[in-house]
Structure formats: C-alpha cells, structure tokens
Design an enzyme around this catalytic site. Structure first.
Site, PDB file in Angstrom:
ATOM      1  N   SER A  30       1.577  -5.909   5.289  1.00  0.00           N
ATOM      2  CA  SER A  30       2.624  -5.238   6.048  1.00  0.00           C
ATOM      3  C   SER A  30       3.996  -5.490   5.436  1.00  0.00           C
ATOM      4  CB  SER A  30       2.618  -5.736   7.494  1.00  0.00           C
ATOM      5  OG  SER A  30       3.029  -7.099   7.556  1.00  0.00           O
ATOM      6  N   GLU A  72       2.456  -5.044  -2.596  1.00  0.00           N
ATOM      7  CA  GLU A  72       1.954  -3.700  -2.265  1.00  0.00           C
ATOM      8  C   GLU A  72       1.918  -3.636  -0.761  1.00  0.00           C
ATOM      9  OE1 GLU A  72      -0.264  -1.172  -0.655  1.00  0.00           O
ATOM     10  OE2 GLU A  72      -1.985  -1.969  -1.759  1.00  0.00           O
ATOM     11  N   CYS A  97      -3.598   2.042   2.909  1.00  0.00           N
ATOM     12  CA  CYS A  97      -2.200   2.294   2.556  1.00  0.00           C
ATOM     13  C   CYS A  97      -2.049   3.586   1.765  1.00  0.00           C
ATOM     14  CB  CYS A  97      -1.648   1.118   1.751  1.00  0.00           C
ATOM     15  SG  CYS A  97      -1.556  -0.424   2.662  1.00  0.00           S
TER      16      CYS A  97
END
Length: 461
Positions: free
Chosen positions: A213, A234, A268
């Site tokens: 997150s 990332e 993601c």
C-alpha cells in the site's frame, strides 16, 4: 493483524503463529550477515545450479503450494497453479541470464585513454542482506521476482511477508533451503508490521524492497531515507484501459473482463478504469457487462470458479465503501454492487458508470472486482482521463491506429503501455511505476541491478 492463516472463503482460522522474539530476530540478522560474507564469493554457475534446483522443486510442489495460497488468500486454484508455474519460469530465467546481465562493462576506449587509465571496468557487486516487505495478493510471485535476481546477484534475502499468508512465507524459506542454499541465504521473518522499522534501521540490512500500500511505502521510504538505504517501491495502481474506435471491440471487451477480475480483482496491475471512445462506448459496455455477469463466483478450490473471495473482511468493507460512495454520488450500477448472503468475504463482479472526479473511486484504488466506465469524446479526452489519477503503474490501449499508439506511448503517465492486450509481467521486461505507484524497477536487467553496488574500477598504466 495476527500472524494467522484464515480461510477467506468461510472466515475459519486454520492456524496461528507466534511472532519471532527479539533473540530469534537477532539470530536471523546475524546469520544473514555471516552468510553474505561467504555467499557473495560464490560463482554464477553455483548460484544458477541452486536456483534451477529450486525451480524443479517448485514444479513438483505446484499443486500443494497452490492449495496453500488459495486457502490463505482466496485466489482461484487454477490461478494459483499458474502463479507457481510462473515463479519457476522466472527462477530459470534469472539462473540462465544473470551472469550476462551483470557482466563487467567496458567504457569506450577513447574515454578510457582520456581518463589516463590503461583499463576501466564497471562491475556489479552485491550489497548484502536485502529486506523484502511483501503483500498477500500474489504471495509466491511477489517474493520470487525479488528473490531470484537478488540471490543470483549474490545478495541474501530477509522476507517479511503479509501476516495472512504465513504458510506460504514459510514454504518459500523451506524451498530455498531444500534446493541447497545455505540457511542464511533466504530467511522468512515471522514478525508484525510494527517490527519492520527496527529491522530496516539495523546496519546489517543494506536495502529494502516493498510491494504494498501507499502508506506502507511511505513508512519504509521515510526510514530508508533517514538511514540512507536504497529502496524499490511498487505500490498501488488504478490502471486505465482505453478503447478507441478502431479496436476489435469483441476482443477488447472479452479481455477486459479478465484484466479486471484476475486474482479476484486484487492486483495492482489489474485494469480498473475503462475509458471508452463515445463512438464504441455502448457496444463495449454491453459486451463488458455481459461478460462480468457471466463469471462464476464461489469456492476458490472449485475448478469451475472464476472469482473467489476477497482476502480479508476489511478488504471487502473498503471496497463496499467505495461502491456506496459512488452510488450516493450518482454512479449507475450496471451489474453487481451488493455483497451476497452467506459465509466468506465474497463480492460480485461490479461495473459502475457515470463516474466523476468527486467520487472516491475515481481517485482511490478499487482492490477487488469493481470496474469503472468512462466515456471519452476523443483521444485528447481519453489521455486526460487516463492521467487523472495519483497512480501510474501500467496502462492498456486498444487501437489499430499507429498514430494513436505513438500518442498514447508518448503521453500516458505509466510504467508500462500494453497495446491490444492486458498488462502482464515477464522476467525479461522491467516492471514498476511512476507517481504514487512507486519507484525503481523489478525484473529484467534493470531489476537485478537495483540492489548492486555499481563499481567503477580504474587501472593506471
């Protein structure tokens, strides 16, 4: 959250784990440092032999570890098997290519002479123990895409995995040990998130990589910055999926369904914002919504299931709040939008239309099978909507017009542009984002060099 395996299909706690105490954590850090001193001198051939062995073992374990992943975080079993196979492939790719990717570089002869040297080389040397803070959504792949290049570069790994996938985390440590890597080459640290800061501050830890997150990334980056340690982040993504009039609409809509709900929508790099030119909006929307409605939601261990439960009750609540905020603000729910009755943390494939900038779902990442539809009047508006996001991980563009492709590649703010196909990762291609999606790159030569000391070796006459 406690370190525990909780089946998201029914909410049953299957096993809980005690966090490591300070003494055990200290032992592990000492072991990592000591192991690095010897492992760093091993050759590429030996590292490759061990990594190939790990890949072979993973292939043999595929069904077992797939069931473990599915039980811990809810991905459909067939997708878990595919994840395990992808990890073995990445291990073999790095085993076969690391020596070439990290070969010494020789500057141009004229530059060498101008510097007054007889020879100059650029050499890639390992940094040391690297801390990996990894998420639950791809509990095997996220780790392997760090571990394979790190180990081949001569680094050693310390894994702090998500607290809801401890069985997968422990499997990874066991896998590398069974393959022949010495105990300190790859260790799983069963610790809570509150212990990460102390580990990162330890002088024996030389760098960190995090997938997760935005708040977690900020915390790790802040500590690493204070300690002047390299990080790769990332973070979230809200990837645009742009469809232009020249596209194959049937194929674009069919792949859009997979692009949105892969891994139960908890990816993601899943496409989340579907931006469609007004000339083909109705045709695309009809096909896309029909495809989302046809998906089978159910037990992830059932081979016929397309979409399993979300990984946690909190995750489902967060998703519901985004949908309800959009509904109250005028969004049209074209399908889904209501949690089903019964046990487990299921949520149906959902499509929202009529999205505007004041809705939370426009600015925040919907981490589950919820898609948002946008109508764009022309290419300029499509680019504007696509870039109107704090994230910039990847992007998808559907067009047969080369000029449009060039425009999107030039102007989309993302770490990747996938034309006429959905975003996917491959060990040979760099992976990462811009803006609040993070920095640095994983995979490919770029990824393996992230945690290397890039050393200039100058030799006089």
């Amino acid at each position: 959250m406690p370190i525990a395996t909780v089946n998201p299909a029914n909410g049953e706690t299957l096993e809980t784990f005690e966090a490591m105490d300070e003494n055990e954590l200290e032992r592990r850090l000492e072991l990592a440092e000591a192991t690095f001193r010897t492992y760093r001198t091993s050759g590429f051939a030996e590292r490759a032999r061990l990594l190939h062995r790990a890949a072979d073992l993973l292939d043999a374990d595929r069904d077992t570890v797939a069931r473990t992943m599915t039980t811990e975080m809810g991905k459909p079993l067939k997708q878990a098997r595919a994840e395990a196979a992808k990890c073995a492939k990445a291990m073999r790719w790095y085993a076969d290519h690391a020596e070439e990717l990290l070969a010494d570089e020789e500057p141009a002869e004229t530059d060498v002479k101008e510097s007054g040297a007889s020879r100059v080389r650029v050499r890639y040397r390992p940094l040391g123990p690297v801390l990996a803070v990894m998420p639950w959504n791809f509990p095997l792949w996220q780790v392997v895409r760090f571990a394979a290049p790190a180990l081949m570069a001569g680094n050693v790994g310390l894994l702090k995995h998500a607290s809801n996938v401890p069985r997968t985390a422990l499997y990874l440590e066991d896998l590398f040990h069974r393959a022949g890597f010495t105990e300190g080459c790859f260790q799983t640290l069963l610790i809570g998130s509150g212990a990460v800061d102390d580990v990162l501050r330890d002088d024996r830890v030389k760098a960190a990589t995090l997938t997760g997150s935005e708040p977690a990334g900020r915390a790790v980056a802040a500590t690493a910055g204070e300690m002047i340690k390299k990080t790769v982040l990332e973070l979230g993504g809200s990837d645009p999926y742009v469809v232009m009039p020249s596209a194959d609409i049937d194929r674009a809509a069919r792949i859009a369904v997979t692009a949105r709900v892969q891994n139960n929508g908890q990816s993601c790099i899943a496409a989340k914002r579907f931006i469609v030119h007004t000339d083909v909006y109705d045709a695309f929307a009809e096909r896309f919504v029909a495809g989302m409605r046809e998906l089978t939601v159910g037990d992830p261990l059932d081979e016929g299931t397309d979409v399993g439960p979300l990984a946690s009750e909190r995750g489902r609540k967060d998703l519901e709040e985004l949908v309800e905020d959009a509904r109250r603000s005028g969004a049209e729910v074209l399908c889904g939008g209501q949690r089903p009755d019964g046990p487990g943390w299921f949520y149906p494939p959902t499509v929202l239309a009529g999205i505007h900038r004041d809705m939370r779902v426009h600015r925040e990442e919907a981490f589950g099978p919820v898609a948002t539809l946008y109508r764009a009047g022309d290419l300029d508006e499509a680019v504007l909507i696509a870039n109107d996001s704090p994230f910039g991980l990847s992007s998808n563009v559907w067009t047969r017009d080369d000029a449009e492709v060039d425009r999107f590649v030039r102007d989309l703010e993302a770490g990747g542009v996938f034309v006429n196909g959905m975003t996917a990762s491959h060990p040979a291609f760099p992976f990462g984002g811009v803006k609040r999606s993070g920095y640095g790159r994983e995979l490919s030569g770029h990824g393996i060099r992230e945690f290397c000391n890039i050393t200039t070796v100058w030799q006089g006459a």
